[in-house]
Motif scaffolding. Sequence first.
Motif, mmCIF file in Angstrom:
data_model
loop_
_atom_site.group_PDB
_atom_site.id
_atom_site.type_symbol
_atom_site.label_atom_id
_atom_site.label_comp_id
_atom_site.label_asym_id
_atom_site.label_seq_id
_atom_site.Cartn_x
_atom_site.Cartn_y
_atom_site.Cartn_z
ATOM 1 N N UNK A 1 0.801 -1.226 0.000
ATOM 2 C CA UNK A 1 0.000 0.000 0.000
ATOM 3 C C UNK A 1 0.832 1.272 0.000
ATOM 4 N N UNK A 2 1.256 1.700 -1.162
ATOM 5 C CA UNK A 2 2.085 2.913 -1.238
ATOM 6 C C UNK A 2 1.210 4.164 -1.362
ATOM 7 N N UNK A 3 -0.089 3.973 -1.513
ATOM 8 C CA UNK A 3 -0.966 5.126 -1.766
ATOM 9 C C UNK A 3 -1.164 5.325 -3.261
ATOM 10 N N UNK A 4 -0.475 4.520 -4.047
ATOM 11 C CA UNK A 4 -0.700 4.501 -5.501
ATOM 12 C C UNK A 4 -0.359 3.100 -5.980
ATOM 13 N N UNK A 5 -0.738 2.823 -7.209
ATOM 14 C CA UNK A 5 -0.482 1.493 -7.731
ATOM 15 C C UNK A 5 0.205 1.575 -9.080
ATOM 16 N N UNK A 6 1.383 0.981 -9.171
ATOM 17 C CA UNK A 6 2.072 0.905 -10.466
ATOM 18 C C UNK A 6 1.551 -0.321 -11.223
ATOM 19 N N UNK A 7 1.945 -0.464 -12.466
ATOM 20 C CA UNK A 7 1.509 -1.614 -13.272
ATOM 21 C C UNK A 7 0.779 -1.138 -14.502
ATOM 22 N N UNK A 8 -0.253 -1.904 -14.887
ATOM 23 C CA UNK A 8 -1.042 -1.527 -16.069
ATOM 24 C C UNK A 8 -2.484 -1.320 -15.641
ATOM 25 N N UNK A 9 -3.201 -0.470 -16.359
ATOM 26 C CA UNK A 9 -4.613 -0.256 -16.023
ATOM 27 C C UNK A 9 -5.421 -0.061 -17.293
ATOM 28 N N UNK A 10 -6.720 -0.244 -17.149
ATOM 29 C CA UNK A 10 -7.617 -0.047 -18.286
ATOM 30 C C UNK A 10 -7.915 1.444 -18.427
ATOM 31 N N UNK A 11 -7.840 1.929 -19.629
ATOM 32 C CA UNK A 11 -8.109 3.357 -19.871
ATOM 33 C C UNK A 11 -9.175 3.475 -20.951
ATOM 34 N N UNK A 12 -10.316 4.089 -20.597
ATOM 35 C CA UNK A 12 -11.373 4.320 -21.598
ATOM 36 C C UNK A 12 -11.558 5.816 -21.750
ATOM 37 N N UNK A 13 -10.945 6.424 -22.795
ATOM 38 C CA UNK A 13 -11.001 7.886 -22.930
ATOM 39 C C UNK A 13 -12.427 8.418 -22.926
ATOM 40 N N UNK A 14 -13.344 7.659 -23.473
ATOM 41 C CA UNK A 14 -14.740 8.097 -23.555
ATOM 42 C C UNK A 14 -15.317 8.396 -22.189
ATOM 43 N N UNK A 15 -14.840 7.710 -21.159
ATOM 44 C CA UNK A 15 -15.386 7.902 -19.803
ATOM 45 C C UNK A 15 -14.949 9.237 -19.211
ATOM 46 N N UNK A 16 -13.814 9.770 -19.690
ATOM 47 C CA UNK A 16 -13.251 10.938 -19.022
ATOM 48 C C UNK A 16 -13.556 12.249 -19.728
ATOM 49 N N UNK A 17 -13.875 12.194 -21.000
ATOM 50 C CA UNK A 17 -14.120 13.424 -21.749
ATOM 51 C C UNK A 17 -15.532 13.911 -21.527
ATOM 52 N N UNK A 18 -15.723 14.812 -20.589
ATOM 53 C CA UNK A 18 -17.076 15.240 -20.251
ATOM 54 C C UNK A 18 -17.521 16.355 -21.193
ATOM 55 N N UNK A 19 -16.752 17.430 -21.249
ATOM 56 C CA UNK A 19 -17.172 18.549 -22.081
ATOM 57 C C UNK A 19 -15.963 19.150 -22.806
ATOM 58 N N UNK A 20 -15.731 18.663 -23.997
ATOM 59 C CA UNK A 20 -14.567 19.099 -24.765
ATOM 60 C C UNK A 20 -14.650 20.587 -25.077
ATOM 61 N N UNK A 21 -15.858 21.114 -25.182
ATOM 62 C CA UNK A 21 -16.048 22.524 -25.555
ATOM 63 C C UNK A 21 -15.416 23.466 -24.505
ATOM 64 N N UNK A 22 -15.647 23.155 -23.234
ATOM 65 C CA UNK A 22 -15.107 23.980 -22.154
ATOM 66 C C UNK A 22 -13.584 23.963 -22.237
ATOM 67 N N UNK A 23 -13.049 22.776 -22.478
ATOM 68 C CA UNK A 23 -11.602 22.636 -22.591
ATOM 69 C C UNK A 23 -11.079 23.498 -23.745
ATOM 70 N N UNK A 24 -11.776 23.419 -24.873
ATOM 71 C CA UNK A 24 -11.345 24.192 -26.058
ATOM 72 C C UNK A 24 -11.330 25.693 -25.753
#
Length: 326
Positions: A133-156
């Motif tokens: 338990x280091x407070x973070x986890x190294x290794x590999x993880x699943x990444x689904x960009x669709x889950x994180x992009x909420x409002x691209x317009x605001x970012x733009x």
Amino acid sequence: MSIKQKLKSNKLIREIGKKINIDYQFRQDAKDFSKNYVEEAVKKGDFRYSILLLVHSLEKGMCMPNPRPYGLDKVKELIGYLNAYSETRREEFEYQLGVSALFAWTDFFEKHNWQSELAYNDVIVFLKDKNRNAGFQAGAKLYRPGDTFVDAKVYEEMFLSRHSVRDYQERKIDLADVQFALKCFVETPTACNRQMCRVYYIQNQEITDLLNHVVIGVPGFNKKTVQYFLITYDLASFAYSGERQQGLFNAGLCTMNFINGLHAKGIGSCCLQWSNKYKQDVEVREKLGLRDSERIGIVVGAGYYLDENIIPCSVRRRSEDVFQII
Ligand SMILES: Cc1cc2nc3c(=O)[nH]c(=O)nc-3n(C[C@H](O)[C@H](O)[C@H](O)COP(=O)(O)O)c2cc1C
């Protein structure tokens, strides 16, 4: 007219002088690179970047489409570095990250039934008394960009509305307002995730005065309101000659994310080129107390936005002018 001015007024002499200077400055950089790159750092007992490089390689091995047993020498090398950490230094990020990566590596080997590999056993022995338990986890993880992009317009809108400003409110920057920019800074991609850049927020008056004096592009700023951040990179992170320009490049990426992060919190900024000659660079680094292997990438002038600013139009090329399909 002094002799120096007379010589400078001669075009040919000026050109030769400039070339000698360019050659001299690059040679100093080359010497510094050789003196500080990752293998030299290891000789001095600095394993931070060797660990980060190994962890990155082990993590990538977990993301291959057709994995095979891998990293057998690398895990041993990593254990060698980790074993060199004294008890008191085991809370450090690199140590914790190395341990976490080894746990992930053994999990991966178990998942694929590769426990018969000799190195696997060495790692298990090393990890026996270690904490997962280091407070973070190294290794590999699943990444689904669709889950994180909420409002691209605001970012733009945020991204395209930033402009350099050179005068600011007469108000000290609240550290709480810098936190988001720092998050943007650490989230910046760096080569092999080596994270070789740092930010210094200058509050010391003597150093502020020094920067007011030596930073080349600061005329035109309101010196009463500008506050300085300094972005550095560490030569100890680079592995070989091909990486000789990596430092500035990575510092540039981190800086861009950082100033966008400041912008999002109402803090205006302007990058200030660190084009100073070698001798002055050394003087400032010494005053700042930077590590021997640390180099200045850029200075950022910053402060809370004024309601209105007059700024250069800084007209951009058209997209098609900078884009070519080959
Ligand atoms: C690496 C870098 C160095 C810069 N150095 C200076 C500087 O020394 N002095 C200054 O007034 N502006 C400096 N700038 C600001 C640029 O002039 C400015 O970013 C550019 O004109 C585009 O304008 P914008 O930032 O408002 O979009 C620098 C910008 C960058 C990215």
